[in-house]
Design a protein around this motif. Structure first.
Motif, PDB file in Angstrom:
ATOM      1  N   HIS A   1       0.817  -1.216   0.000  1.00  0.00           N
ATOM      2  CA  HIS A   1       0.000   0.000   0.000  1.00  0.00           C
ATOM      3  C   HIS A   1       0.858   1.277   0.000  1.00  0.00           C
ATOM      4  O   HIS A   1       0.555   2.230  -0.731  1.00  0.00           O
TER       5      HIS A   1
ATOM      6  N   ASP B   1      -6.359   7.235  -0.225  1.00  0.00           N
ATOM      7  CA  ASP B   1      -6.391   5.890  -0.799  1.00  0.00           C
ATOM      8  C   ASP B   1      -7.161   5.849  -2.121  1.00  0.00           C
ATOM      9  O   ASP B   1      -8.218   6.466  -2.248  1.00  0.00           O
TER      10      ASP B   1
ATOM     11  N   SER C   1       0.414   9.306   6.014  1.00  0.00           N
ATOM     12  CA  SER C   1      -0.963   8.816   5.874  1.00  0.00           C
ATOM     13  C   SER C   1      -1.566   8.643   7.261  1.00  0.00           C
ATOM     14  O   SER C   1      -1.007   9.111   8.252  1.00  0.00           O
TER      15      SER C   1
ATOM     16  N   HIS D   1       1.191   4.535  -2.571  1.00  0.00           N
ATOM     17  CA  HIS D   1       1.187   5.978  -2.258  1.00  0.00           C
ATOM     18  C   HIS D   1       2.434   6.651  -2.815  1.00  0.00           C
ATOM     19  O   HIS D   1       2.368   7.711  -3.438  1.00  0.00           O
TER      20      HIS D   1
HETATM   21 ZN    ZN Z   1      -3.276   4.922   2.406  1.00  0.00          ZN
END
Ligand code: ZN
Ligand code: KG4
Length: 385
Positions: free
Chosen positions: A145, A339, A170, A149
């Motif tokens: 993840h 996201d 984040s 980003h």
């Molecule tokens: Zn995220």
């Protein structure tokens, strides 16, 4: 909030050096128009789906935010998140395929977020993505993840060249990373406690703002008077690139308690002044550490990614900081800071083009170190950005 167990790791195979035995035959169905990858993001409270083409860029993307479901609890409820991803994932996949005007058969690979995140939520995207790839006879790749980003600014028209320093901010992570290439990451420093986004969310809650607090605190801060409160800049006097935001959170709590009336309520202006002072403190702490990281690495390119990189004040202060070293700041459009499926489709596409793929075991890793990712050994992939 994250389940205290981890599924056995399923390795990412680098098929440039190794042929997988139990895997589907590697076949990216690369066509003249490049490789089209379906990206699936379900690590937390957003179902993000996108189609990215190596030659055509982003073809379509869709996002469903569960924020209203979790708002009444003031935070993400993992079980509710998983249940909602189950409802939304396939309809959104159909939607992006229709929007892009392509057929299933045009999709040459599937990328799904394999971690870090909430295990039940991850399992939805991982299971759907892995199963679709198997059904379509194309490879799948489990994407990190935070790598998603980190690479989101590559979706912009003028992407940064490697190497650069990345500030990842984040809801779950605050990290400064030296990035030499995709998969060549050195974590220079990270938060010892709360992530920057988490601190925004907790302060938002203390100020009675809706979840997630980050964008609401930022909006309220615009009405705040500069200089009425001065909050500490955590850890700036210590050498190094570590962060800590939990002391600042306590400072905010104490300031609220000092100024609240008998019912615990704050005057509207005081509330805005506190939001302002808090945001200034976080932003200037992040900026000081970013300048230090640029100095330490001798690099001039800084990218910011993750939900907090949508913060306008952070962008403004960092623009000024990089200008001082004749550097450049890069970031994604706000919708690709938080996201989204596009960043997963992009990251997965780069890895699939380099011949990497995950095997048939479904991967979901609640915790996963960015530094453990394999590098991309470029052949054709180096030109894709
Ligand atoms: Zn995220
Ligand atoms: O990257 P992201 O969407 O999800 C995670 O991977 O965690 O980041 C969400 C975080 C939340 O904490 C949210 O409050 C914060 O990003 N955020 C912001 C802003 N927009 C989102 N924080 C400060 N200012 C913003 N404009």
């Amino acid at each position: 909030m994250i389940a205290p167990f981890s599924l056995p790791p399923a390795p990412v195979h680098d098929l440039t050096s190794q042929q997988s035995s139990n895997n589907l035959k590697f076949n990216t169905r690369k066509q003249e128009k490049g490789l089209i990858v379906l990206g699936i993001e379900t690590s937390c409270d957003e179902t993000g789906i996108a189609l990215y083409g190596s030659e055509r860029g982003l073809l379509a993307d869709a996002l469903y935010s569960q924020v209203e479901i979790h708002a009444e609890y003031g935070g993400v409820i993992p079980e509710l998140a998983s249940r909602d991803h189950i409802r939304k994932t396939l309809p959104l996949i159909q939607q992006v395929i229709d929007e892009a005007g392509i057929k299933d058969a045009d999709i040459g690979g599937v990328a799904y977020t394999a971690g870090p995140g909430l295990v039940g939520a991850l399992l939805v995207g991982a299971s759907v993505g892995r199963a679709l790839a198997m059904g379509w006879g194309v490879p799948a790749i489990g994407v990190h993840h935070m790598e998603g980003h980190l690479l989101a600014p590559m979706l912009e028209a003028d992407p940064p060249e490697f190497p650069f320093v990345a500030l990842l901010v984040s809801g779950g992570h605050t990290q400064l990373v030296r990035v030499d290439a995709i998969g060549e990451y050195e974590v220079l420093g990270e938060s010892l406690d709360d992530a920057a986004g988490e601190a925004f969310d907790k302060v938002g809650k203390m100020l009675g703002l809706p979840y997630p607090g980050g964008p609401h605190v930022a909006k309220l801060a615009l009405e705040g008077e500069a200089g009425r409160f001065k909050f500490p800049r955590p850890m700036i006097n210590r050498p190094g690139l570590e962060f800590s935001f939990s002391g600042l959170k306590t400072f905010v709590r104490n300031t609220i308690a000092e100024h609240a009336d008998a019912d615990g309520k704050l005057e509207a202006q005081t509330r805005a002044d506190i939001a302002h002072a808090f945001q200034e403190s976080v932003v200037s702490t992040l900026s000081i550490k970013c300048s230090r990281a640029l100095e330490h690495t001798g690099l001039q390119r800084l990218i910011i990614a993750g939900g907090v990189s949508a913060n306008t004040r952070l962008r403004e202060v960092l623009e000024a900081a990089v200008a001082k070293v004749d550097g450049r700041l890069f970031y994604a459009k706000p919708k690709y800071c938080t996201d989204n499926g596009a960043m997963i489709a992009y990251a997965g596409c780069q890895r699939l083009l380099a011949g990497q793929t995950s095997d048939l075991a479904i991967e979901a890793r609640p915790r996963w170190s960015l530094e453990s990712l394999p590098p991309i050994h470029h052949s054709e992939s180096s030109e894709q950005s």
